[in-house]
Design a protein around this motif. Structure first.
Motif, PDB file in Angstrom:
ATOM      1  N   THR A 216       0.785  -1.233   0.000  1.00 30.14           N
ATOM      2  CA  THR A 216       0.000   0.000   0.000  1.00 30.14           C
ATOM      3  C   THR A 216       0.820   1.287   0.000  1.00 30.14           C
ATOM      4  N   GLY A 217       2.013   1.266   0.569  1.00 33.25           N
ATOM      5  CA  GLY A 217       2.776   2.502   0.713  1.00 33.25           C
ATOM      6  C   GLY A 217       2.318   3.355   1.879  1.00 33.25           C
ATOM      7  N   ASN A 218       1.310   2.895   2.609  1.00 37.22           N
ATOM      8  CA  ASN A 218       0.739   3.665   3.725  1.00 37.22           C
ATOM      9  C   ASN A 218       1.185   3.055   5.052  1.00 37.22           C
TER      10      ASN A 218
ATOM     11  N   GLU B  93      -3.259  -6.287  -2.335  1.00 37.31           N
ATOM     12  CA  GLU B  93      -2.534  -5.207  -1.664  1.00 37.31           C
ATOM     13  C   GLU B  93      -2.136  -5.651  -0.261  1.00 37.31           C
ATOM     14  N   GLY B  94      -0.855  -5.591   0.036  1.00 38.06           N
ATOM     15  CA  GLY B  94      -0.375  -5.910   1.373  1.00 38.06           C
ATOM     16  C   GLY B  94      -0.208  -4.648   2.201  1.00 38.06           C
ATOM     17  N   CYS B  95      -0.726  -4.633   3.404  1.00 36.68           N
ATOM     18  CA  CYS B  95      -0.648  -3.453   4.272  1.00 36.68           C
ATOM     19  C   CYS B  95       0.732  -3.381   4.938  1.00 36.68           C
ATOM     20  N   ILE B  96       1.205  -2.162   5.152  1.00 38.62           N
ATOM     21  CA  ILE B  96       2.515  -1.966   5.791  1.00 38.62           C
ATOM     22  C   ILE B  96       2.407  -0.997   6.968  1.00 38.62           C
ATOM     23  N   ASN B  97       1.234  -0.951   7.605  1.00 35.61           N
ATOM     24  CA  ASN B  97       1.028  -0.057   8.753  1.00 35.61           C
ATOM     25  C   ASN B  97       2.020  -0.386   9.868  1.00 35.61           C
ATOM     26  N   VAL B  98       2.548   0.655  10.499  1.00 37.16           N
ATOM     27  CA  VAL B  98       3.615   0.464  11.488  1.00 37.16           C
ATOM     28  C   VAL B  98       3.152  -0.303  12.726  1.00 37.16           C
TER      29      VAL B  98
END
Length: 321
Positions: A33-35, A94-99
């Motif tokens: 996602t870049g998010n 879409e793979g999530c990359i939330n911290v």
């Protein structure tokens, strides 16, 4: 399958958020996602699509679950190739990359879902693509974290993880003994010197080798072992203006506005998708304000359509990094 899967189907609105029905579903495309914002997980992205977003993808995955937003027969806006084979005939994950999520677990869930979808459509990993494979114009660096080998998982290892899932070498939850060790437990044992190295370790860990080795790499901060990909071409830089821009009478006009429009369009927030230059016309009107608002909504900013310091800073960090 151990992955929690659910559906939250978004409205299908051709031209607005997709090309409509007719997807041949002959491949799977992997995105990230870049998010990195807290809370930018699968649920958040599914809700975003349910509100009719300007881009679209079939699945979003995080460290907990996978949520389907579009049936596979829908051709989504995801691959940056217009009416090319990515958008029209590929299924987007879409793979999530939330911290605040577990990145490694998310990637494993992505691999599990990709294997499931490939098996459903009768394809092998030779039909597994990166977003970058289709974007021949901008060469978008996506899935960025996998391409960079974050936490030891590069593209080659990810493909192997998908293959392992497709072969059934990843043990199904129902088949696991009740006292089976977790990936973390096995990884800590490896770090402590148990299970040997090389082929000995592969044999000892069996079908769990890939998952355990990736977790070991994450825990000890190892660099990816697969061959690094060539660096992506340098992205075009945008001279984003300072100050505050909003719809006014008369409307603001000039190269400063054009830079905002071009920067937004480079990450698919088009002022007017399908119009001449996708609406990049140097005028800060309602279409541009709407594009700004969609960008703000995606990245957790105040979604008011006003381009100001916070929006400029976030946009600059994405398009000019």
């Amino acid at each position: 399958m151990t992955l929690k899967i659910s559906k939250q189907l978004a409205p299908v609105k051709p031209v607005v958020n997709c090309f409509g029905y007719g997807n041949k579903a002959d491949s799977v495309t992997i995105h990230q996602t870049g998010n990195t914002n807290k809370g930018a997980n699968a649920k958040m992205h599914a809700k975003l699509q349910s509100r009719v977003y300007g881009a679209s993808w079939h699945w979003q995955v995080d460290d907990v679950e996978a949520i389907q937003s579009f049936e596979h027969k829908v051709s989504c806006y995801h691959a940056s190739d217009g009416r090319g084979p990515g958008n029209l005939n590929s299924i987007a994950i879409e793979g999530c990359i939330n911290v605040d999520g577990d990145y490694v677990k998310t990637v494993h869930n992505m691999a599990e879902l990709a294997a499931k979808v490939l098996k459903e459509i009768g394809k092998d990993t030779n039909r597994l693509f990166q977003h970058n494979d289709f974007d021949t114009k901008y060469h978008k660096n996506c899935p960025a974290q996998i391409r960079a080998g974050k936490d030891g998982i590069g593209w080659a290892l990810f493909v192997q993880m998908v293959k392992d899932n497709m072969k059934g070498s990843v043990v199904a939850e129902s088949a696991k003994p009740p006292i089976a060790k977790t990936i973390d437990q096995l990884a800590n044992e490896v770090i402590a010197g148990k299970h040997g190295s090389g082929d000995v370790r592969k044999k000892a860990l069996g079908s769990q080798f890939v998952a355990v080795q990736a977790r070991v790499n994450q825990l000890i901060g190892a660099k990816p072992v697969n061959k690094p990909l060539a660096p992506a071409p340098v992205k075009k830089k945008y001279s984003l203006p300072n100050g505050v821009y909003r719809v006014s009478n008369p409307m603001r006009h000039g190269n400063d506005v054009l830079q905002i429009q071009l920067a937004l369009s480079s990450i698919y927030f088009y002022p007017n998708k399908g119009a001449k230059n996708n609406g990049c016309d140097s005028w800060y009107g309602f279409d541009t304000a709407n594009a700004v608002k969609r960008f703000q909504l995606m990245y957790g900013l105040v979604a008011d359509g006003v381009y100001g310091p916070a929006t400029a800073k976030k946009l600059d960090s994405i398009v000019n990094k």
